[in-house]
Design a protein around this motif. Structure first.
Motif, PDB file in Angstrom:
ATOM      1  N   SER A   8      12.648 -10.980 -10.192  1.00  0.00           N
ATOM      2  CA  SER A   8      11.904  -9.838  -9.677  1.00  0.00           C
ATOM      3  C   SER A   8      10.409 -10.043  -9.905  1.00  0.00           C
ATOM      4  N   PHE A  10       7.917  -8.621  -8.595  1.00  0.00           N
ATOM      5  CA  PHE A  10       7.142  -7.390  -8.551  1.00  0.00           C
ATOM      6  C   PHE A  10       7.706  -6.433  -9.585  1.00  0.00           C
ATOM      7  N   GLY A  12       7.851  -3.032 -12.197  1.00  0.00           N
ATOM      8  CA  GLY A  12       7.963  -1.612 -11.903  1.00  0.00           C
ATOM      9  C   GLY A  12       6.640  -0.962 -11.549  1.00  0.00           C
ATOM     10  N   THR A  14       3.951  -2.415 -10.287  1.00  0.00           N
ATOM     11  CA  THR A  14       3.514  -2.913  -8.984  1.00  0.00           C
ATOM     12  C   THR A  14       4.258  -2.202  -7.867  1.00  0.00           C
ATOM     13  N   GLN A  15       5.566  -2.022  -8.021  1.00  0.00           N
ATOM     14  CA  GLN A  15       6.340  -1.302  -7.011  1.00  0.00           C
ATOM     15  C   GLN A  15       5.881   0.152  -6.913  1.00  0.00           C
ATOM     16  N   TRP A  16       5.574   0.759  -8.024  1.00  0.00           N
ATOM     17  CA  TRP A  16       5.091   2.133  -8.020  1.00  0.00           C
ATOM     18  C   TRP A  16       3.776   2.227  -7.235  1.00  0.00           C
ATOM     19  N   TYR A  18       2.721   0.110  -4.907  1.00  0.00           N
ATOM     20  CA  TYR A  18       3.015  -0.135  -3.497  1.00  0.00           C
ATOM     21  C   TYR A  18       3.525   1.132  -2.825  1.00  0.00           C
ATOM     22  N   GLN A  19       4.417   1.844  -3.503  1.00  0.00           N
ATOM     23  CA  GLN A  19       4.940   3.070  -2.898  1.00  0.00           C
ATOM     24  C   GLN A  19       3.850   4.131  -2.749  1.00  0.00           C
ATOM     25  N   HIS A  71       8.161   0.799   2.011  1.00  0.00           N
ATOM     26  CA  HIS A  71       8.324   1.958   1.136  1.00  0.00           C
ATOM     27  C   HIS A  71       9.811   2.289   0.954  1.00  0.00           C
ATOM     28  N   TRP A  73      12.360   0.279   1.472  1.00  0.00           N
ATOM     29  CA  TRP A  73      13.075  -0.821   0.840  1.00  0.00           C
ATOM     30  C   TRP A  73      12.959  -0.745  -0.683  1.00  0.00           C
ATOM     31  N   ILE A  74      11.789  -0.438  -1.197  1.00  0.00           N
ATOM     32  CA  ILE A  74      11.629  -0.283  -2.644  1.00  0.00           C
ATOM     33  C   ILE A  74      12.501   0.870  -3.140  1.00  0.00           C
ATOM     34  N   HIS A  78      15.795   0.700  -5.802  1.00  0.00           N
ATOM     35  CA  HIS A  78      15.872   1.506  -7.023  1.00  0.00           C
ATOM     36  C   HIS A  78      17.121   2.381  -7.032  1.00  0.00           C
TER      37      HIS A  78
END
Length: 118
Positions: A8, A10, A12, A14-16, A18-19, A71, A73-74, A78
């Motif tokens: 992974s 990216f 957590g 980084t994903q936050w 991005y969203q 958005h 997909w992330i 989760h």
């Protein structure tokens, strides 16, 4: 380098981020489109078609849907990670949803950019 960072790339945070970025762009796009549409009275098919003939609206809409795909997909990753514990089932569901979303994105790109009324 541990296996987790290879699996992974990216994290957590980084994903936050991005969203949040994608949500900000999508909100800005929807507000801008709503403001543009309120200037046209009455809103007919011809007005709608001429609005989407302009290249900026076409590409902004395409970027909107690409960011919406990212958005979503992330979020899907989760949700499936939290609620589906069997890895084979989770991978199957994620794969099916990913393929479906990519097909929709390809169709949308063709429709917005490549489709011609001529």
């Amino acid at each position: 380098m541990n296996a987790k960072s290879l699996k992974s790339p990216f994290g957590g945070m980084t994903q936050w981020l991005y969203q949040r970025f994608t949500a900000l762009f999508m909100t800005t796009y929807m507000i801008s489109l709503a403001l543009i549409l309120t200037t046209y009275r009455p809103l007919t098919f011809d007005v709608w078609a001429s609005l989407f003939d302009h290249w900026t609206i076409k590409y902004a809409t395409l970027v909107f849907f690409i960011l919406m795909f990212f958005h979503a997909w992330i979020g899907i990753l989760h949700i499936t990670e939290d609620y589906i514990k069997v890895i084979a089932v989770r991978t199957t569901i994620n794969g099916f949803l990913f393929i479906t979303m990519v097909i929709e994105l390809i169709y949308l790109t063709y429709f917005l950019i490549g489709y011609s009324y001529d």
